[in-house]
Design a protein around this motif. Structure first.
Motif, PDB file in Angstrom:
ATOM      1  N   ARG A  17       0.833  -1.207   0.000  1.00 38.00           N
ATOM      2  CA  ARG A  17       0.000   0.000   0.000  1.00 38.00           C
ATOM      3  C   ARG A  17       0.869   1.259   0.000  1.00 38.00           C
ATOM      4  O   ARG A  17       0.590   2.228  -0.725  1.00 38.00           O
ATOM      5  CB  ARG A  17      -0.931  -0.012   1.223  1.00 38.00           C
ATOM      6  N   SER A  18       1.927   1.261   0.800  1.00 35.22           N
ATOM      7  CA  SER A  18       2.774   2.455   0.893  1.00 35.22           C
ATOM      8  C   SER A  18       3.541   2.697  -0.407  1.00 35.22           C
ATOM      9  O   SER A  18       3.751   3.849  -0.814  1.00 35.22           O
ATOM     10  CB  SER A  18       3.750   2.328   2.070  1.00 35.22           C
ATOM     11  N   ILE A  19       3.973   1.620  -1.084  1.00 31.55           N
ATOM     12  CA  ILE A  19       4.674   1.771  -2.365  1.00 31.55           C
ATOM     13  C   ILE A  19       3.723   2.341  -3.413  1.00 31.55           C
ATOM     14  O   ILE A  19       4.081   3.232  -4.187  1.00 31.55           O
ATOM     15  CB  ILE A  19       5.271   0.423  -2.822  1.00 31.55           C
ATOM     16  N   LYS A  20       2.479   1.858  -3.424  1.00 29.57           N
ATOM     17  CA  LYS A  20       1.492   2.375  -4.370  1.00 29.57           C
ATOM     18  C   LYS A  20       1.205   3.852  -4.091  1.00 29.57           C
ATOM     19  O   LYS A  20       1.082   4.664  -5.030  1.00 29.57           O
ATOM     20  CB  LYS A  20       0.208   1.555  -4.290  1.00 29.57           C
ATOM     21  N   ALA A  21       1.146   4.210  -2.812  1.00 30.46           N
ATOM     22  CA  ALA A  21       0.888   5.607  -2.445  1.00 30.46           C
ATOM     23  C   ALA A  21       2.023   6.516  -2.888  1.00 30.46           C
ATOM     24  O   ALA A  21       1.804   7.699  -3.163  1.00 30.46           O
ATOM     25  CB  ALA A  21       0.686   5.714  -0.932  1.00 30.46           C
ATOM     26  N   CYS A  22       3.211   5.970  -2.978  1.00 30.21           N
ATOM     27  CA  CYS A  22       4.383   6.743  -3.427  1.00 30.21           C
ATOM     28  C   CYS A  22       4.412   6.884  -4.940  1.00 30.21           C
ATOM     29  O   CYS A  22       4.687   7.978  -5.463  1.00 30.21           O
ATOM     30  CB  CYS A  22       5.657   6.069  -2.917  1.00 30.21           C
ATOM     31  N   LEU A  23       4.124   5.808  -5.662  1.00 27.09           N
ATOM     32  CA  LEU A  23       4.338   5.791  -7.111  1.00 27.09           C
ATOM     33  C   LEU A  23       3.142   6.268  -7.932  1.00 27.09           C
ATOM     34  O   LEU A  23       3.317   6.923  -8.960  1.00 27.09           O
ATOM     35  CB  LEU A  23       4.728   4.370  -7.554  1.00 27.09           C
ATOM     36  N   ILE A  24       1.923   5.946  -7.497  1.00 32.29           N
ATOM     37  CA  ILE A  24       0.739   6.285  -8.300  1.00 32.29           C
ATOM     38  C   ILE A  24       0.596   7.800  -8.512  1.00 32.29           C
ATOM     39  O   ILE A  24       0.325   8.236  -9.639  1.00 32.29           O
ATOM     40  CB  ILE A  24      -0.529   5.668  -7.686  1.00 32.29           C
ATOM     41  N   PRO A  25       0.799   8.646  -7.477  1.00 32.12           N
ATOM     42  CA  PRO A  25       0.698  10.091  -7.706  1.00 32.12           C
ATOM     43  C   PRO A  25       1.735  10.619  -8.706  1.00 32.12           C
ATOM     44  O   PRO A  25       1.557  11.708  -9.261  1.00 32.12           O
ATOM     45  CB  PRO A  25       0.930  10.693  -6.314  1.00 32.12           C
ATOM     46  N   GLN A  26       2.785   9.853  -8.939  1.00 33.93           N
ATOM     47  CA  GLN A  26       3.825  10.268  -9.884  1.00 33.93           C
ATOM     48  C   GLN A  26       3.548   9.779 -11.306  1.00 33.93           C
ATOM     49  O   GLN A  26       4.388   9.924 -12.186  1.00 33.93           O
ATOM     50  CB  GLN A  26       5.191   9.740  -9.423  1.00 33.93           C
ATOM     51  N   GLY A  27       2.366   9.194 -11.514  1.00 33.67           N
ATOM     52  CA  GLY A  27       1.970   8.787 -12.857  1.00 33.67           C
ATOM     53  C   GLY A  27       2.215   7.326 -13.180  1.00 33.67           C
ATOM     54  O   GLY A  27       1.981   6.893 -14.313  1.00 33.67           O
ATOM     55  N   PHE A  28       2.693   6.542 -12.205  1.00 30.21           N
ATOM     56  CA  PHE A  28       2.946   5.126 -12.444  1.00 30.21           C
ATOM     57  C   PHE A  28       1.656   4.326 -12.267  1.00 30.21           C
ATOM     58  O   PHE A  28       0.806   4.664 -11.436  1.00 30.21           O
ATOM     59  CB  PHE A  28       3.990   4.576 -11.468  1.00 30.21           C
ATOM     60  N   THR A  29       1.537   3.260 -13.044  1.00 25.99           N
ATOM     61  CA  THR A  29       0.501   2.262 -12.807  1.00 25.99           C
ATOM     62  C   THR A  29       1.138   1.142 -11.997  1.00 25.99           C
ATOM     63  O   THR A  29       2.191   0.626 -12.387  1.00 25.99           O
ATOM     64  CB  THR A  29      -0.047   1.701 -14.129  1.00 25.99           C
ATOM     65  N   VAL A  30       0.536   0.790 -10.870  1.00 30.18           N
ATOM     66  CA  VAL A  30       1.143  -0.194  -9.971  1.00 30.18           C
ATOM     67  C   VAL A  30       0.209  -1.386  -9.783  1.00 30.18           C
ATOM     68  O   VAL A  30      -0.959  -1.236  -9.404  1.00 30.18           O
ATOM     69  CB  VAL A  30       1.472   0.432  -8.598  1.00 30.18           C
ATOM     70  N   ILE A  31       0.728  -2.568 -10.064  1.00 27.96           N
ATOM     71  CA  ILE A  31       0.033  -3.829  -9.810  1.00 27.96           C
ATOM     72  C   ILE A  31       0.745  -4.520  -8.663  1.00 27.96           C
ATOM     73  O   ILE A  31       1.977  -4.663  -8.691  1.00 27.96           O
ATOM     74  CB  ILE A  31       0.045  -4.739 -11.068  1.00 27.96           C
ATOM     75  N   ASP A  32       0.008  -4.947  -7.655  1.00 27.76           N
ATOM     76  CA  ASP A  32       0.673  -5.566  -6.505  1.00 27.76           C
ATOM     77  C   ASP A  32       0.256  -7.022  -6.355  1.00 27.76           C
ATOM     78  O   ASP A  32      -0.885  -7.397  -6.647  1.00 27.76           O
ATOM     79  CB  ASP A  32       0.393  -4.789  -5.218  1.00 27.76           C
ATOM     80  N   CYS A  33       1.205  -7.847  -5.901  1.00 35.45           N
ATOM     81  CA  CYS A  33       0.987  -9.286  -5.690  1.00 35.45           C
ATOM     82  C   CYS A  33       1.555  -9.671  -4.331  1.00 35.45           C
ATOM     83  O   CYS A  33       2.601  -9.152  -3.913  1.00 35.45           O
ATOM     84  CB  CYS A  33       1.663 -10.103  -6.778  1.00 35.45           C
ATOM     85  N   ALA A  34       0.881 -10.611  -3.676  1.00 36.49           N
ATOM     86  CA  ALA A  34       1.301 -11.020  -2.336  1.00 36.49           C
ATOM     87  C   ALA A  34       2.204 -12.242  -2.340  1.00 36.49           C
ATOM     88  O   ALA A  34       2.832 -12.554  -1.334  1.00 36.49           O
ATOM     89  CB  ALA A  34       0.084 -11.283  -1.460  1.00 36.49           C
ATOM     90  N   ASP A  35       2.293 -12.956  -3.471  1.00 38.12           N
ATOM     91  CA  ASP A  35       3.099 -14.173  -3.498  1.00 38.12           C
ATOM     92  C   ASP A  35       3.771 -14.329  -4.857  1.00 38.12           C
ATOM     93  O   ASP A  35       3.376 -13.701  -5.851  1.00 38.12           O
ATOM     94  CB  ASP A  35       2.249 -15.399  -3.183  1.00 38.12           C
TER      95      ASP A  35
END
Length: 453
Positions: A17-35
């Motif tokens: 969640r924190s990585i997405k909060a950092c990158l998404i406002p900068q214009g990145f699309t972020v897909i996250d996976c737990a495993d």
């Protein structure tokens, strides 16, 4: 950096969640996976510009995921993160080819800078690879019977481990032939090591070829592998072998016969499995008569002789080569739709091309730089067109950077002559500022009031 897609693989939801909060406002699309399994499936089915992977994914390993990516040819630059990885794991991740390693907790700024640098680095790496793949001499082009014979010989000899001697004038593509033999051989997955024998000082060539041990000579402060070791199970290409000193020729002969090397300063020998290709623009039989080359070494390397034909031996290929290089060099220099008039072909085909294909490439680039949107016979250099000229002929042994500098100076002199030394008019014709033009004139030591005749 907008529209860049990042995949984050971490078993901790808060980290994702924190990585997405950092990158998404900068214009990145972020897909996250737990495993790792979910991440690998996503990578197989989607394109990502970068991956952020935790080294320890619960009971799974981020490094193992990285190795699986490599095994499946998933080429995504990776930044590893971890809050409890050992130093060895961090070092291992970078050694495996990861771009960087960040230790938790890391700041948003640190993460952002690292990801941007990672993407920019791999974009640059891709552009460099594309440029290398599009080098003018990347293909054995031609329809002439000599080229067809050459391609047939290469296909036959590539399947063996026989030593090959490639003979031909400078600029005919002897190194390209060596590359083609290696690429079509069973050793293609291993190294092709190219050695220019004329470029290595005589007192260092044995060390360069066979390596040395620590203390073998002054300055040998550590063990060093030689080219034979670096080419293990691959191919060693000895270019300009005629320039190898006689003492080193004797050492090379022993290695070719025994398949063993002996490092400088060592009394031990070691087996090597290396295929040797050699090349020379000099007549080795004449070199033997002059006592400059060992006759026994000649017969040892001349198992399969291959002739690299000069351009004047296959003049019918010149129009094909010209068209190919015009298109390729236009792409490289950012020119759009530059074409060459038919009247250029007979002129270019009559010239003897002492520098062969290398000279042809440089001449075409010169014409493209100095000519208009359509290249016509007037754009062909006087020395190539057969006109008398007092101008210094271009040295086709120059590097590309040196060649372009020489062309730039030549263009400035030509325009200054055309406008009688009027800097303002020259600057206008070149679409540059006067201040920039003055810097260039100073750089090349050109005085605007000098005699340009």
């Amino acid at each position: 950096m907008n529209n860049k897609q990042i995949i984050v693989v971490d078993d901790e939801k808060n980290i994702r969640r924190s990585i997405k909060a950092c990158l998404i406002p900068q214009g990145f699309t972020v897909i996250d996976c737990a495993d790792a399994d979910t991440a690998l499936i996503s990578m197989q089915n989607n394109y990502y510009d970068a991956a952020i992977i935790d080294i320890r994914l619960g009971k799974e390993s981020g490094i193992l995921l990285f190795e699986q990516m490599s095994a499946e040819n998933i080429d995504i630059p990776v930044v590893f993160i971890s809050g409890n990885a050992s130093l060895n794991e961090a070092v291992q991740s970078v050694k495996l080819g990861a771009f960087d390693f960040l230790e938790k907790p890391f700041s948003a700024d640190k993460l952002l800078v690292t990801i941007k640098n990672c993407i920019e680095f791999y974009q640059l790496k891709s552009r460099i690879k594309a440029l290398e793949d599009s080098q003018p001499q990347s293909k054995l082009l031609g329809d002439h019977s000599l080229i067809k014979v050459l391609r047939n010989d290469i296909s036959k000899v590539a399947q063996t481990d026989a030593t090959v001697l490639i003979a031909g004038e400078s600029g005919t593509g002897k190194e390209l032939i060596a590359q083609s033999i290696h690429q079509h051989s069973r050793r293609a997955s291993k190294n092709l090591i190219t050695v220019n024998c004329s470029a290595i000082p005589e007192n260092l060539i044995d060390s360069a070829l066979f390596g040395h041990v620590k203390g073998a000579f002054t300055g040998a402060d550590q063990h060093k592998k030689g080219f034979f070791e670096l080419a293990e199970q691959g191919t060693l290409f000895l270019d300009e072998i005629a320039d190898m000193p006689l003492s080193s020729q004797a050492s090379l002969l022993r290695v070719l016969e025994s398949k063993e090397i002996q490092k400088v300063g060592s009394d031990k020998t070691a087996k090597v499995d290396v295929r040797v290709l050699a090349a020379s623009h000099k007549d080795l039989k004449q070199q033997i008569k002059q006592g400059l080359f060992r006759e026994d070494l000649f017969y040892r390397i001349n198992v399969i002789p291959i002739h690299s034909p000069s351009l004047r031996e296959r003049r019918s290929d010149i129009p094909l080569l010209v068209n190919y290089f015009v298109e390729l060099l236009c792409q490289r220099n950012g020119y759009v739709n530059k074409t060459i008039e038919q009247g250029c072909y007979p002129i270019l085909s009559r010239y003897n091309w002492p520098g062969n294909v290398r000279e042809l490439i440089n001449t075409i680039e010169r014409m493209l730089i100095l000519g208009g949107e359509k290249i016509n016979p007037r754009d062909i250099p006087d020395e190539v067109a057969g006109k008398n000229t007092s101008e210094t002929m271009v040295d086709y042994g120059l590097t590309l950077k040196e060649f372009r500098i020489k062309l730039e100076r030549e263009l400035l002199l030509k325009r200054l002559k055309e406008f009688g030394g009027n800097v303002s008019q020259v600057a206008k014709s070149l679409a540059v500022d006067r201040s920039y033009l003055h810097k260039k004139l100073a750089q090349y030591d050109i005085k605007r009031n000098q005699n340009f005749d």
